[in-house]
Design a protein around this motif. Structure first.
Motif, PDB file in Angstrom:
ATOM      1  N   GLY A  60      46.834  46.569  36.392  1.00  0.00           N
ATOM      2  CA  GLY A  60      47.257  45.741  35.271  1.00  0.00           C
ATOM      3  C   GLY A  60      48.566  45.035  35.588  1.00  0.00           C
ATOM      4  N   PRO A  61      49.090  44.286  34.638  1.00  0.00           N
ATOM      5  CA  PRO A  61      50.333  43.553  34.878  1.00  0.00           C
ATOM      6  C   PRO A  61      51.541  44.457  35.109  1.00  0.00           C
ATOM      7  N   HIS A  62      51.483  45.698  34.652  1.00  0.00           N
ATOM      8  CA  HIS A  62      52.580  46.643  34.830  1.00  0.00           C
ATOM      9  C   HIS A  62      52.283  47.674  35.916  1.00  0.00           C
ATOM     10  N   GLY A  63      51.299  47.435  36.731  1.00  0.00           N
ATOM     11  CA  GLY A  63      50.985  48.335  37.836  1.00  0.00           C
ATOM     12  C   GLY A  63      49.669  49.067  37.628  1.00  0.00           C
ATOM     13  N   PRO A  64      49.345  49.992  38.560  1.00  0.00           N
ATOM     14  CA  PRO A  64      48.076  50.710  38.470  1.00  0.00           C
ATOM     15  C   PRO A  64      48.075  51.739  37.334  1.00  0.00           C
ATOM     16  N   PHE A  65      46.875  51.987  36.808  1.00  0.00           N
ATOM     17  CA  PHE A  65      46.718  52.995  35.758  1.00  0.00           C
ATOM     18  C   PHE A  65      45.328  53.582  35.831  1.00  0.00           C
ATOM     19  N   LEU A  66      45.167  54.770  35.220  1.00  0.00           N
ATOM     20  CA  LEU A  66      43.850  55.391  35.108  1.00  0.00           C
ATOM     21  C   LEU A  66      43.245  54.974  33.775  1.00  0.00           C
ATOM     22  N   GLY A  67      42.012  54.504  33.800  1.00  0.00           N
ATOM     23  CA  GLY A  67      41.327  54.097  32.589  1.00  0.00           C
ATOM     24  C   GLY A  67      39.931  54.674  32.558  1.00  0.00           C
ATOM     25  N   CYS A  68      39.380  54.791  31.382  1.00  0.00           N
ATOM     26  CA  CYS A  68      38.035  55.325  31.209  1.00  0.00           C
ATOM     27  C   CYS A  68      37.007  54.327  31.744  1.00  0.00           C
ATOM     28  N   SER A  69      35.977  54.851  32.417  1.00  0.00           N
ATOM     29  CA  SER A  69      34.953  53.987  33.004  1.00  0.00           C
ATOM     30  C   SER A  69      34.026  53.381  31.952  1.00  0.00           C
ATOM     31  N   THR A  70      34.055  53.894  30.726  1.00  0.00           N
ATOM     32  CA  THR A  70      33.189  53.360  29.673  1.00  0.00           C
ATOM     33  C   THR A  70      33.898  52.327  28.796  1.00  0.00           C
ATOM     34  N   PHE A  71      35.038  51.810  29.264  1.00  0.00           N
ATOM     35  CA  PHE A  71      35.770  50.792  28.503  1.00  0.00           C
ATOM     36  C   PHE A  71      34.846  49.603  28.226  1.00  0.00           C
ATOM     37  N   PRO A  72      34.747  49.039  27.096  1.00  0.00           N
ATOM     38  CA  PRO A  72      35.569  49.075  25.896  1.00  0.00           C
ATOM     39  C   PRO A  72      35.143  50.093  24.845  1.00  0.00           C
ATOM     40  N   GLN A  73      34.091  50.873  25.085  1.00  0.00           N
ATOM     41  CA  GLN A  73      33.686  51.875  24.098  1.00  0.00           C
ATOM     42  C   GLN A  73      34.779  52.939  23.932  1.00  0.00           C
ATOM     43  N   CYS A  74      35.419  53.323  25.046  1.00  0.00           N
ATOM     44  CA  CYS A  74      36.512  54.293  25.010  1.00  0.00           C
ATOM     45  C   CYS A  74      37.749  53.597  25.570  1.00  0.00           C
ATOM     46  N   ASP A  75      38.860  53.677  24.853  1.00  0.00           N
ATOM     47  CA  ASP A  75      40.062  52.942  25.256  1.00  0.00           C
ATOM     48  C   ASP A  75      41.152  53.824  25.870  1.00  0.00           C
ATOM     49  N   TYR A  76      40.795  54.989  26.415  1.00  0.00           N
ATOM     50  CA  TYR A  76      41.789  55.894  27.007  1.00  0.00           C
ATOM     51  C   TYR A  76      42.357  55.291  28.292  1.00  0.00           C
ATOM     52  N   LEU A  77      43.697  55.382  28.446  1.00  0.00           N
ATOM     53  CA  LEU A  77      44.339  54.998  29.700  1.00  0.00           C
ATOM     54  C   LEU A  77      45.601  55.824  29.892  1.00  0.00           C
ATOM     55  N   ARG A  78      46.021  55.976  31.165  1.00  0.00           N
ATOM     56  CA  ARG A  78      47.213  56.740  31.524  1.00  0.00           C
ATOM     57  C   ARG A  78      47.887  56.058  32.705  1.00  0.00           C
ATOM     58  N   SER A  79      49.194  55.889  32.622  1.00  0.00           N
ATOM     59  CA  SER A  79      49.956  55.227  33.667  1.00  0.00           C
ATOM     60  C   SER A  79      50.023  56.087  34.924  1.00  0.00           C
ATOM     61  N   LEU A  80      50.001  55.449  36.093  1.00  0.00           N
ATOM     62  CA  LEU A  80      50.158  56.168  37.355  1.00  0.00           C
ATOM     63  C   LEU A  80      51.579  56.070  37.897  1.00  0.00           C
ATOM     64  N   SER A  81      52.395  55.157  37.343  1.00  0.00           N
ATOM     65  CA  SER A  81      53.779  55.017  37.808  1.00  0.00           C
ATOM     66  C   SER A  81      54.656  56.028  37.082  1.00  0.00           C
ATOM     67  N   PRO A  82      55.823  56.391  37.674  1.00  0.00           N
ATOM     68  CA  PRO A  82      56.723  57.320  36.994  1.00  0.00           C
ATOM     69  C   PRO A  82      57.136  56.759  35.646  1.00  0.00           C
ATOM     70  N   SER A  83      57.191  57.615  34.655  1.00  0.00           N
ATOM     71  CA  SER A  83      57.475  57.145  33.308  1.00  0.00           C
ATOM     72  C   SER A  83      58.940  56.781  33.145  1.00  0.00           C
ATOM     73  N   ALA A  84      59.220  55.940  32.162  1.00  0.00           N
ATOM     74  CA  ALA A  84      60.579  55.466  31.913  1.00  0.00           C
ATOM     75  C   ALA A  84      61.457  56.542  31.306  1.00  0.00           C
ATOM     76  N   ASP A  85      60.837  57.621  30.767  1.00  0.00           N
ATOM     77  CA  ASP A  85      61.639  58.674  30.158  1.00  0.00           C
ATOM     78  C   ASP A  85      62.297  59.564  31.202  1.00  0.00           C
ATOM     79  N   GLY A  86      62.023  59.381  32.451  1.00  0.00           N
ATOM     80  CA  GLY A  86      62.702  60.112  33.513  1.00  0.00           C
ATOM     81  C   GLY A  86      61.842  61.227  34.085  1.00  0.00           C
ATOM     82  N   HIS A  87      61.535  61.124  35.360  1.00  0.00           N
ATOM     83  CA  HIS A  87      60.768  62.193  35.977  1.00  0.00           C
ATOM     84  C   HIS A  87      61.723  63.265  36.492  1.00  0.00           C
TER      85      HIS A  87
END
Length: 183
Positions: A27-54
């Protein structure tokens, strides 16, 4: 591994919402994990370190004052800080403060001293320790002394091709000072 191979590789991880397989997408903000059944399921998770601090290191034996869990050294968007390992349930955080005092009195408020600080872009500057009451700041290293031309009680050092030069810190004066006279 090419970008096509990376994004087509199976992750063998299942979606927590629908149970389908998760795939890597870009995506525009980098790689992410998304559900293969999109758009029926809208689950996604970022693969980059989060902004809250790793977490860099867990500080065992140092308890969080809010919840009692261990503290952790974290790397965030603006540098290192100490936070609770139980984040996001506990939002405790503290800055790592190691201000370098110059022992030079602030010329504006006469109460604080000028301390070395760093901007969010990594640039070093010197500001009054009484911030936010006093907002005096200087981009170069301050020196005790009095300007012979205007009488301002602060000078600063600046590197040039010809060596280290001393200037008046008064913004309306700013002339080069040959000898430093302390009052």
């Amino acid at each position: 591994m090419s970008k096509v191979e990376l994004f087509s590789a199976a992750q063998k991880e299942l979606c927590p919402q629908c149970g389908a397989e998760l795939v890597i997408r870009s995506g525009p903000h980098g790689p992410f994990l998304g559900c293969s059944t999109f758009p029926q399921c809208d689950y996604l998770r970022s693969l980059s370190p989060s902004a809250d601090g790793h977490i860099i290191k867990v500080l065992e034996g140092h308890a969080c004052p809010k919840c009692g869990a261990d503290k952790a050294l974290r790397q965030g968007r603006y540098g290192m800080f100490v936070g609770c390992t139980d984040y996001p349930a506990c939002d405790y955080s503290e800055a790592i403060t190691h201000t370098d005092s110059t022992e030079v009195q602030c010329p504006e408020c006469q109460n604080g001293t000028l301390v070395k600080r760093q901007s969010r872009f990594g640039k070093t500057f010197y500001a009054c320790s009484e911030y936010p009451k006093c907002r005096y700041a200087l981009n170069n290293r301050p020196v005790n002394g009095v300007c012979a031309h205007c009488g301002f009680k602060l000078l600063y050092n600046k590197k040039s091709v010809k060596g280290l030069k001393t200037f008046c810190a008064n913004k309306s004066c700013g002339i080069e000072v040959d000898s430093i006279s302390e009052e």
